[in-house]
Design a protein around this motif. Structure first.
Motif, PDB file in Angstrom:
ATOM      1  N   PRO A  50       0.928  -1.302  -0.098  1.00  0.00           N
ATOM      2  CA  PRO A  50       0.017  -0.151   0.036  1.00  0.00           C
ATOM      3  C   PRO A  50       0.964   1.221  -0.150  1.00  0.00           C
ATOM      4  N   TRP A  51       0.436   2.257  -0.779  1.00  0.00           N
ATOM      5  CA  TRP A  51       1.221   3.502  -0.652  1.00  0.00           C
ATOM      6  C   TRP A  51       0.129   4.463   0.017  1.00  0.00           C
ATOM      7  N   PRO A  52       1.097   5.391   0.936  1.00  0.00           N
ATOM      8  CA  PRO A  52       0.419   6.273   1.629  1.00  0.00           C
ATOM      9  C   PRO A  52      -0.034   7.704   1.150  1.00  0.00           C
ATOM     10  N   ASP A  53       0.211   7.791  -0.153  1.00  0.00           N
ATOM     11  CA  ASP A  53       0.044   8.884  -1.244  1.00  0.00           C
ATOM     12  C   ASP A  53      -1.649   9.169  -0.750  1.00  0.00           C
ATOM     13  N   THR A  54      -2.320   8.429  -1.323  1.00  0.00           N
ATOM     14  CA  THR A  54      -3.964   8.701  -1.318  1.00  0.00           C
ATOM     15  C   THR A  54      -4.312   9.101   0.118  1.00  0.00           C
ATOM     16  N   LEU A  55      -3.755   8.374   1.045  1.00  0.00           N
ATOM     17  CA  LEU A  55      -4.354   8.424   2.608  1.00  0.00           C
ATOM     18  C   LEU A  55      -3.692  10.014   2.869  1.00  0.00           C
ATOM     19  N   SER A  60      -4.756  15.711   4.131  1.00  0.00           N
ATOM     20  CA  SER A  60      -4.479  16.936   3.843  1.00  0.00           C
ATOM     21  C   SER A  60      -5.700  18.043   3.655  1.00  0.00           C
ATOM     22  N   ALA A  61      -6.808  17.066   2.897  1.00  0.00           N
ATOM     23  CA  ALA A  61      -7.892  17.927   2.410  1.00  0.00           C
ATOM     24  C   ALA A  61      -9.008  18.073   3.212  1.00  0.00           C
ATOM     25  N   GLY A  62      -9.024  16.834   4.307  1.00  0.00           N
ATOM     26  CA  GLY A  62      -9.805  16.766   5.190  1.00  0.00           C
ATOM     27  C   GLY A  62      -9.722  17.444   6.401  1.00  0.00           C
ATOM     28  N   ILE A  63      -8.573  18.022   6.968  1.00  0.00           N
ATOM     29  CA  ILE A  63      -8.373  18.539   8.025  1.00  0.00           C
ATOM     30  C   ILE A  63      -8.327  20.108   7.962  1.00  0.00           C
ATOM     31  N   PRO A  64      -9.353  20.556   8.770  1.00  0.00           N
ATOM     32  CA  PRO A  64      -9.379  22.201   8.635  1.00  0.00           C
ATOM     33  C   PRO A  64      -8.479  22.764   9.546  1.00  0.00           C
ATOM     34  N   GLY A  65      -8.283  23.981   9.183  1.00  0.00           N
ATOM     35  CA  GLY A  65      -7.399  24.748  10.045  1.00  0.00           C
ATOM     36  C   GLY A  65      -6.204  25.315   9.250  1.00  0.00           C
ATOM     37  N   ALA A  66      -5.482  25.776  10.197  1.00  0.00           N
ATOM     38  CA  ALA A  66      -3.856  26.276   9.511  1.00  0.00           C
ATOM     39  C   ALA A  66      -3.027  25.131   8.670  1.00  0.00           C
ATOM     40  N   GLU A  72       1.300  18.955  10.317  1.00  0.00           N
ATOM     41  CA  GLU A  72       1.658  17.857  11.494  1.00  0.00           C
ATOM     42  C   GLU A  72       0.880  16.985  11.769  1.00  0.00           C
ATOM     43  N   CYS A  73      -0.364  16.799  11.781  1.00  0.00           N
ATOM     44  CA  CYS A  73      -1.415  15.927  12.067  1.00  0.00           C
ATOM     45  C   CYS A  73      -1.299  14.930  10.816  1.00  0.00           C
ATOM     46  N   GLY A  74      -1.194  15.294   9.764  1.00  0.00           N
ATOM     47  CA  GLY A  74      -1.071  14.483   8.433  1.00  0.00           C
ATOM     48  C   GLY A  74       0.157  13.604   8.298  1.00  0.00           C
ATOM     49  N   VAL A  75       1.271  14.424   8.593  1.00  0.00           N
ATOM     50  CA  VAL A  75       2.518  13.473   8.568  1.00  0.00           C
ATOM     51  C   VAL A  75       2.582  12.512   9.996  1.00  0.00           C
ATOM     52  N   GLY A  76       2.119  12.885  11.098  1.00  0.00           N
ATOM     53  CA  GLY A  76       2.027  11.874  12.099  1.00  0.00           C
ATOM     54  C   GLY A  76       1.234  10.816  12.015  1.00  0.00           C
ATOM     55  N   THR A  77       0.015  10.795  11.198  1.00  0.00           N
ATOM     56  CA  THR A  77      -0.816   9.901  10.932  1.00  0.00           C
ATOM     57  C   THR A  77      -0.253   9.043   9.808  1.00  0.00           C
ATOM     58  N   VAL A  78       0.250   9.627   8.791  1.00  0.00           N
ATOM     59  CA  VAL A  78       0.893   8.916   7.718  1.00  0.00           C
ATOM     60  C   VAL A  78       2.182   8.060   8.146  1.00  0.00           C
ATOM     61  N   ASP A  79       2.913   8.602   9.167  1.00  0.00           N
ATOM     62  CA  ASP A  79       3.987   7.937   9.553  1.00  0.00           C
ATOM     63  C   ASP A  79       3.458   6.707  10.451  1.00  0.00           C
ATOM     64  N   VAL A  81       0.762   5.099   9.799  1.00  0.00           N
ATOM     65  CA  VAL A  81       0.249   3.986   8.764  1.00  0.00           C
ATOM     66  C   VAL A  81       1.263   3.356   8.420  1.00  0.00           C
ATOM     67  N   THR A  82       2.385   4.095   7.943  1.00  0.00           N
ATOM     68  CA  THR A  82       3.640   3.386   7.160  1.00  0.00           C
ATOM     69  C   THR A  82       4.315   2.586   8.116  1.00  0.00           C
ATOM     70  N   TYR A  83       4.526   2.697   9.457  1.00  0.00           N
ATOM     71  CA  TYR A  83       4.799   1.935  10.343  1.00  0.00           C
ATOM     72  C   TYR A  83       4.011   0.683  10.604  1.00  0.00           C
ATOM     73  N   PHE A  84       2.961   0.833  10.573  1.00  0.00           N
ATOM     74  CA  PHE A  84       1.808  -0.377  10.647  1.00  0.00           C
ATOM     75  C   PHE A  84       2.037  -1.258   9.647  1.00  0.00           C
ATOM     76  N   VAL A  85       2.190  -0.670   8.318  1.00  0.00           N
ATOM     77  CA  VAL A  85       2.436  -1.464   7.076  1.00  0.00           C
ATOM     78  C   VAL A  85       3.590  -2.398   7.320  1.00  0.00           C
ATOM     79  N   ILE A  86       4.552  -1.674   7.567  1.00  0.00           N
ATOM     80  CA  ILE A  86       5.914  -2.459   7.815  1.00  0.00           C
ATOM     81  C   ILE A  86       5.851  -3.646   8.765  1.00  0.00           C
ATOM     82  N   LEU A  87       5.089  -3.311   9.784  1.00  0.00           N
ATOM     83  CA  LEU A  87       4.812  -4.294  11.071  1.00  0.00           C
ATOM     84  C   LEU A  87       4.007  -5.381  10.367  1.00  0.00           C
TER      85      LEU A  87
END
Length: 90
Positions: A50-55, A60-66, A72-79, A81-87
């Motif tokens: 799985p590639w995390p690009d779509t996620l 990034s499109a769904g989180i409102p705000g600055a 920051e929230c997107g990078v943490g979530t994608v990280d 998910v990437t660790y989970f996929v590796i495990l």
């Protein structure tokens, strides 16, 4: 010839037969099939990753705000998910 065991004589006949048959099919031909099979299996496994690009795009499109907060929230979530996929795949 009587001192040679029966199993050894059978083995020698089988060895001679396969030695003669190996000249009819070139080794490079058989090796080509083997390499093709290995590359095909590798490519199928590669396509299943799985590639995390779509996620990341949806996050990034769904989180409102600055932009920095969403980033920051997107990078943490994608990280995560990437660790989970590796495990899961190891």
């Amino acid at each position: 010839m009587t001192n040679i065991p029966f199993g050894y004589r059978i083995f020698e006949r089988v060895r001679q037969y396969f030695g003669a048959q190996s000249e009819s099919i070139p080794m490079s031909f058989v090796l080509g099939f083997y390499v093709s099979l290995v590359v095909k299996r590798w490519w199928e496994q590669y396509k299943l990753l799985p590639w995390p690009d779509t996620l990341a795009l949806f996050i990034s499109a769904g989180i409102p705000g600055a932009v920095s907060t969403a980033n920051e929230c997107g990078v943490g979530t994608v990280d995560s998910v990437t660790y989970f996929v590796i495990l899961i795949n190891s």
